[in-house]
Design a protein around this motif. Sequence first.
Motif, PDB file in Angstrom:
ATOM      1  N   LEU A  76       0.851  -1.190   0.000  1.00  0.00           N
ATOM      2  CA  LEU A  76       0.000   0.000   0.000  1.00  0.00           C
ATOM      3  C   LEU A  76       0.887   1.241   0.000  1.00  0.00           C
ATOM      4  O   LEU A  76       2.044   1.195   0.425  1.00  0.00           O
ATOM      5  N   PHE A  77       0.317   2.349  -0.456  1.00  0.00           N
ATOM      6  CA  PHE A  77       1.046   3.614  -0.502  1.00  0.00           C
ATOM      7  C   PHE A  77       0.130   4.678   0.085  1.00  0.00           C
ATOM      8  O   PHE A  77      -1.000   4.863  -0.386  1.00  0.00           O
ATOM      9  N   VAL A  78       0.593   5.353   1.127  1.00  0.00           N
ATOM     10  CA  VAL A  78      -0.221   6.372   1.793  1.00  0.00           C
ATOM     11  C   VAL A  78       0.486   7.710   1.669  1.00  0.00           C
ATOM     12  O   VAL A  78       1.671   7.834   2.009  1.00  0.00           O
ATOM     13  N   PHE A  79      -0.244   8.738   1.192  1.00  0.00           N
ATOM     14  CA  PHE A  79       0.386   9.993   0.761  1.00  0.00           C
ATOM     15  C   PHE A  79      -0.501  11.185   1.147  1.00  0.00           C
ATOM     16  O   PHE A  79      -1.222  11.738   0.313  1.00  0.00           O
ATOM     17  N   PRO A  80      -0.433  11.618   2.428  1.00  0.00           N
ATOM     18  CA  PRO A  80      -1.375  12.646   2.902  1.00  0.00           C
ATOM     19  C   PRO A  80      -0.850  14.084   2.820  1.00  0.00           C
ATOM     20  O   PRO A  80      -1.045  14.879   3.743  1.00  0.00           O
ATOM     21  N   SER A  81      -0.218  14.452   1.722  1.00  0.00           N
ATOM     22  CA  SER A  81       0.397  15.782   1.600  1.00  0.00           C
ATOM     23  C   SER A  81      -0.622  16.908   1.752  1.00  0.00           C
ATOM     24  O   SER A  81      -1.779  16.789   1.349  1.00  0.00           O
ATOM     25  N   PHE A  82      -0.147  18.031   2.300  1.00  0.00           N
ATOM     26  CA  PHE A  82      -0.970  19.234   2.345  1.00  0.00           C
ATOM     27  C   PHE A  82      -1.171  19.809   0.950  1.00  0.00           C
ATOM     28  O   PHE A  82      -2.239  20.320   0.615  1.00  0.00           O
ATOM     29  N   TYR A  83      -0.130  19.762   0.121  1.00  0.00           N
ATOM     30  CA  TYR A  83      -0.213  20.260  -1.258  1.00  0.00           C
ATOM     31  C   TYR A  83       0.883  19.614  -2.083  1.00  0.00           C
ATOM     32  O   TYR A  83       1.880  19.128  -1.566  1.00  0.00           O
ATOM     33  N   LEU A 133       0.401  -0.599  -6.859  1.00  0.00           N
ATOM     34  CA  LEU A 133       0.095  -0.430  -5.441  1.00  0.00           C
ATOM     35  C   LEU A 133      -1.293   0.177  -5.238  1.00  0.00           C
ATOM     36  O   LEU A 133      -1.742   1.004  -6.029  1.00  0.00           O
ATOM     37  N   LYS A 134      -1.956  -0.217  -4.170  1.00  0.00           N
ATOM     38  CA  LYS A 134      -3.164   0.455  -3.714  1.00  0.00           C
ATOM     39  C   LYS A 134      -2.731   1.736  -3.011  1.00  0.00           C
ATOM     40  O   LYS A 134      -1.815   1.727  -2.180  1.00  0.00           O
ATOM     41  N   ILE A 135      -3.385   2.845  -3.338  1.00  0.00           N
ATOM     42  CA  ILE A 135      -2.929   4.159  -2.876  1.00  0.00           C
ATOM     43  C   ILE A 135      -4.052   4.904  -2.166  1.00  0.00           C
ATOM     44  O   ILE A 135      -5.195   4.940  -2.645  1.00  0.00           O
ATOM     45  N   PHE A 136      -3.701   5.526  -1.040  1.00  0.00           N
ATOM     46  CA  PHE A 136      -4.602   6.450  -0.342  1.00  0.00           C
ATOM     47  C   PHE A 136      -3.884   7.797  -0.289  1.00  0.00           C
ATOM     48  O   PHE A 136      -2.818   7.920   0.335  1.00  0.00           O
ATOM     49  N   ALA A 137      -4.466   8.793  -0.951  1.00  0.00           N
ATOM     50  CA  ALA A 137      -3.799  10.090  -1.095  1.00  0.00           C
ATOM     51  C   ALA A 137      -4.715  11.214  -0.650  1.00  0.00           C
ATOM     52  O   ALA A 137      -5.947  11.098  -0.685  1.00  0.00           O
ATOM     53  N   SER A 138      -4.101  12.309  -0.251  1.00  0.00           N
ATOM     54  CA  SER A 138      -4.839  13.503   0.142  1.00  0.00           C
ATOM     55  C   SER A 138      -5.646  14.049  -1.035  1.00  0.00           C
ATOM     56  O   SER A 138      -5.165  14.098  -2.168  1.00  0.00           O
ATOM     57  N   ASP A 139      -6.873  14.499  -0.760  1.00  0.00           N
ATOM     58  CA  ASP A 139      -7.696  15.060  -1.834  1.00  0.00           C
ATOM     59  C   ASP A 139      -7.282  16.477  -2.205  1.00  0.00           C
ATOM     60  O   ASP A 139      -7.883  17.094  -3.084  1.00  0.00           O
ATOM     61  N   SER A 140      -6.224  16.999  -1.558  1.00  0.00           N
ATOM     62  CA  SER A 140      -5.674  18.294  -1.989  1.00  0.00           C
ATOM     63  C   SER A 140      -4.766  18.129  -3.206  1.00  0.00           C
ATOM     64  O   SER A 140      -4.355  19.109  -3.826  1.00  0.00           O
ATOM     65  N   ASP A 167      -7.400   2.561 -11.264  1.00  0.00           N
ATOM     66  CA  ASP A 167      -8.438   2.409 -10.239  1.00  0.00           C
ATOM     67  C   ASP A 167      -7.861   2.121  -8.865  1.00  0.00           C
ATOM     68  O   ASP A 167      -8.609   1.897  -7.905  1.00  0.00           O
ATOM     69  N   ASN A 168      -6.538   2.135  -8.740  1.00  0.00           N
ATOM     70  CA  ASN A 168      -5.886   1.771  -7.473  1.00  0.00           C
ATOM     71  C   ASN A 168      -5.741   2.928  -6.493  1.00  0.00           C
ATOM     72  O   ASN A 168      -5.212   2.738  -5.403  1.00  0.00           O
ATOM     73  N   ILE A 169      -6.193   4.116  -6.875  1.00  0.00           N
ATOM     74  CA  ILE A 169      -5.974   5.286  -6.014  1.00  0.00           C
ATOM     75  C   ILE A 169      -7.299   5.807  -5.466  1.00  0.00           C
ATOM     76  O   ILE A 169      -8.285   5.923  -6.180  1.00  0.00           O
ATOM     77  N   GLN A 170      -7.299   6.087  -4.163  1.00  0.00           N
ATOM     78  CA  GLN A 170      -8.441   6.712  -3.498  1.00  0.00           C
ATOM     79  C   GLN A 170      -7.970   8.018  -2.872  1.00  0.00           C
ATOM     80  O   GLN A 170      -6.856   8.093  -2.339  1.00  0.00           O
ATOM     81  N   PHE A 171      -8.833   9.037  -2.906  1.00  0.00           N
ATOM     82  CA  PHE A 171      -8.505  10.328  -2.314  1.00  0.00           C
ATOM     83  C   PHE A 171      -9.321  10.540  -1.046  1.00  0.00           C
ATOM     84  O   PHE A 171     -10.536  10.353  -1.041  1.00  0.00           O
ATOM     85  N   LEU A 172      -8.642  10.936   0.038  1.00  0.00           N
ATOM     86  CA  LEU A 172      -9.282  11.184   1.317  1.00  0.00           C
ATOM     87  C   LEU A 172      -8.920  12.578   1.810  1.00  0.00           C
ATOM     88  O   LEU A 172      -7.843  13.084   1.524  1.00  0.00           O
TER      89      LEU A 172
END
Length: 379
Positions: free
Chosen positions: A284-291, A306-313, A322-327
């Motif tokens: 998995l790849f987690v990427f919660p950047s501010f910008y 990789l399955k990815i969870f990234a910041s919606d910014s 289809d492997n990326i979700q924005f939170l």
Amino acid sequence: MALIRVLQVFTIMNRGGAESMIMNYYRKLDRKKVQFDFLVHRKEKAAFDDEIEALGGKIHRFDPISPFFPKKYYNELRAFFKEHSEYSIIHSHLNTFSPFPLKIAREFNIPCRIAHAHIAIDKVNLSSFLSQKESLKETFKKVIKLQLKKRVKKDATHLFSCGEKAGEWLFGDTSFTTMNNAIDTEKFKYDELTSTTYKKKFNLQNEIVIGHIGRFVSQKNHSFLLQIFAALLKRKANYTLVLIGDGPLRESLENEAKNLKIVDKVHFLGVRTDIPQLCQMMDLFVFPSFYEGLPVTLIEAQASSLKIFASDSITNEVHLTDNIQFLSINKTADEWAKKITELDSIEKIDQTEKIVKANYDIVSNTLQIQDFYTQQVNI
């Protein structure tokens, strides 16, 4: 046709997103036609310097630019251009600091002067400072950059960007050319043997490996990432976090991992040259950047299946599979952890065809930029 030497302008050629991107192009160039040289603003040696010189490039070292007292820099750059008349193309990757070298390049009638946008900085937010999400120094830097960006278009002949969001932030409503943050797709293609070998190398055969690649700076929001990981461990014990990169906040983040009592499950690997192989090790790849601008790491992560969870910014332009979700980064760490544990599967399916189809493969993109440089000299 004479060899075209392009002057690429950076702060320092370490393993950042923009630097890695230009090196991807540099490696694939026909260097009998186009050669890259580099003007950098740090005197110390950087990660890519040896490779640049091995590929035939020259590195010209300057002191850092002072936005308040630029006269010394201007004089040094004037002396440089008097001595180096071989450059008809200057390609600046300094974002809001591009006006400084481009102003002098214009004085010397360099015909092609490119300002390249790599980032879209979020707004100056008093609440971020008061909540200690951002230091006073970081807030002050943003204020300076917001002022400087008003001057970026003045001395440029061409405006480039990694994507729509970064270009609109730096250039406003003026049209610009997108130069994709392309990658060597084949290097990142999922390979089960490499994945198994690297997991064994780090003794992670029975772990779900969460990865992150990025400098330890406030923009990347590592502190929140550690909180997400701590929340994950409360739900399931067999997670491991792998952090690749270095930077000024590393020590404080190592201390935070200790305070959260997760340090035994967090691997600080520093700056690495084996990024494609390490991506194979991750699940998995987690990427919660501010910008961000358009982060090349998220292209690489998708190419690695990789399955990815990234910041919606982060710009939706990076959504290639289809492997990326924005939170939202306004959600709690526990809410991020809950979403991650809701994954049906972490099975890896080859995504390289989608990356190529979206025009993020380095081969075709290098031909495009090489043609662009050639056309500028032949005008």
